[in-house]
Design a protein around this motif. Structure first.
Motif, PDB file in Angstrom:
ATOM      1  N   ILE A 161       0.875  -1.172   0.000  1.00 57.75           N
ATOM      2  CA  ILE A 161       0.000   0.000   0.000  1.00 57.75           C
ATOM      3  C   ILE A 161       0.906   1.213   0.000  1.00 57.75           C
ATOM      4  O   ILE A 161       1.792   1.340   0.852  1.00 57.75           O
ATOM      5  CB  ILE A 161      -0.901   0.033   1.251  1.00 57.75           C
ATOM      6  CG1 ILE A 161      -1.772  -1.210   1.340  1.00 57.75           C
ATOM      7  CG2 ILE A 161      -1.742   1.313   1.261  1.00 57.75           C
ATOM      8  CD1 ILE A 161      -2.476  -1.370   2.679  1.00 57.75           C
ATOM      9  N   VAL A 162       0.688   2.112  -0.952  1.00 59.98           N
ATOM     10  CA  VAL A 162       1.432   3.364  -1.016  1.00 59.98           C
ATOM     11  C   VAL A 162       0.482   4.472  -0.582  1.00 59.98           C
ATOM     12  O   VAL A 162      -0.613   4.604  -1.123  1.00 59.98           O
ATOM     13  CB  VAL A 162       1.947   3.637  -2.452  1.00 59.98           C
ATOM     14  CG1 VAL A 162       2.710   4.950  -2.505  1.00 59.98           C
ATOM     15  CG2 VAL A 162       2.820   2.478  -2.930  1.00 59.98           C
ATOM     16  N   TRP A 163       0.889   5.255   0.432  1.00 59.69           N
ATOM     17  CA  TRP A 163       0.059   6.340   0.954  1.00 59.69           C
ATOM     18  C   TRP A 163       0.762   7.664   0.712  1.00 59.69           C
ATOM     19  O   TRP A 163       1.879   7.873   1.164  1.00 59.69           O
ATOM     20  CB  TRP A 163      -0.206   6.158   2.439  1.00 59.69           C
ATOM     21  CG  TRP A 163      -1.011   7.267   3.042  1.00 59.69           C
ATOM     22  CD1 TRP A 163      -2.245   7.684   2.644  1.00 59.69           C
ATOM     23  CD2 TRP A 163      -0.644   8.103   4.130  1.00 59.69           C
ATOM     24  NE1 TRP A 163      -2.671   8.720   3.442  1.00 59.69           N
ATOM     25  CE2 TRP A 163      -1.694   8.991   4.365  1.00 59.69           C
ATOM     26  CE3 TRP A 163       0.474   8.170   4.949  1.00 59.69           C
ATOM     27  CZ2 TRP A 163      -1.670   9.956   5.364  1.00 59.69           C
ATOM     28  CZ3 TRP A 163       0.503   9.120   5.953  1.00 59.69           C
ATOM     29  CH2 TRP A 163      -0.564   9.996   6.155  1.00 59.69           C
ATOM     30  N   GLU A 164       0.097   8.543  -0.038  1.00 58.76           N
ATOM     31  CA  GLU A 164       0.607   9.883  -0.306  1.00 58.76           C
ATOM     32  C   GLU A 164      -0.171  10.861   0.567  1.00 58.76           C
ATOM     33  O   GLU A 164      -1.306  11.226   0.257  1.00 58.76           O
ATOM     34  CB  GLU A 164       0.456  10.229  -1.774  1.00 58.76           C
ATOM     35  CG  GLU A 164       1.285   9.338  -2.682  1.00 58.76           C
ATOM     36  CD  GLU A 164       1.155   9.703  -4.136  1.00 58.76           C
ATOM     37  OE1 GLU A 164       1.493  10.858  -4.490  1.00 58.76           O
ATOM     38  OE2 GLU A 164       0.691   8.855  -4.907  1.00 58.76           O
ATOM     39  N   ALA A 165       0.445  11.269   1.664  1.00 57.00           N
ATOM     40  CA  ALA A 165      -0.223  12.113   2.657  1.00 57.00           C
ATOM     41  C   ALA A 165      -0.781  13.398   2.069  1.00 57.00           C
ATOM     42  O   ALA A 165      -1.869  13.839   2.451  1.00 57.00           O
ATOM     43  CB  ALA A 165       0.746  12.432   3.794  1.00 57.00           C
ATOM     44  N   SER A 166      -0.088  13.999   1.120  1.00 60.72           N
ATOM     45  CA  SER A 166      -0.531  15.276   0.559  1.00 60.72           C
ATOM     46  C   SER A 166      -1.826  15.169  -0.243  1.00 60.72           C
ATOM     47  O   SER A 166      -2.530  16.148  -0.427  1.00 60.72           O
ATOM     48  CB  SER A 166       0.561  15.891  -0.322  1.00 60.72           C
ATOM     49  OG  SER A 166       0.831  15.049  -1.428  1.00 60.72           O
ATOM     50  N   LYS A 167      -2.170  13.972  -0.701  1.00 65.58           N
ATOM     51  CA  LYS A 167      -3.402  13.758  -1.467  1.00 65.58           C
ATOM     52  C   LYS A 167      -4.587  13.367  -0.578  1.00 65.58           C
ATOM     53  O   LYS A 167      -5.723  13.396  -1.013  1.00 65.58           O
ATOM     54  CB  LYS A 167      -3.215  12.646  -2.502  1.00 65.58           C
ATOM     55  CG  LYS A 167      -2.316  12.998  -3.641  1.00 65.58           C
ATOM     56  CD  LYS A 167      -2.286  11.835  -4.617  1.00 65.58           C
ATOM     57  CE  LYS A 167      -1.470  12.123  -5.841  1.00 65.58           C
ATOM     58  NZ  LYS A 167      -1.495  10.976  -6.780  1.00 65.58           N
TER      59      LYS A 167
END
Length: 69
Positions: free
Chosen positions: A13-19
């Motif tokens: 799982i890749v989590w992009e906090a800014s999105k």
């Protein structure tokens, strides 16, 4: 941009906090995997690979994505 990865050994799982819109869909669908009050907040080993994939595709902001291992 903060990007973090969490793996269950089959998928990551890749989590992009800014999105992230903090809609809470992830917590609602898989509370055993996503718990914002714990660190790490994503525990990918707590659900099946298919359940994770299904939930990630339901993320409304695109902050979550899948990377094959």
């Amino acid at each position: 941009m903060s990007v973090k990865e969490y793996s269950n050994g089959e998928v990551t799982i890749v989590w992009e906090a800014s999105k992230c819109l903090h809609a809470g869909i992830c917590v609602q669908k898989l509370p055993s995997v996503y718990n914002p009050s714990e660190r790490p907040w994503i525990k990918a080993e707590k659900a099946s690979t298919q359940a994770i994939i299904d939930q990630v595709f339901a993320c409304p902001s695109g902050a979550l994505s899948i990377k094959g291992n």
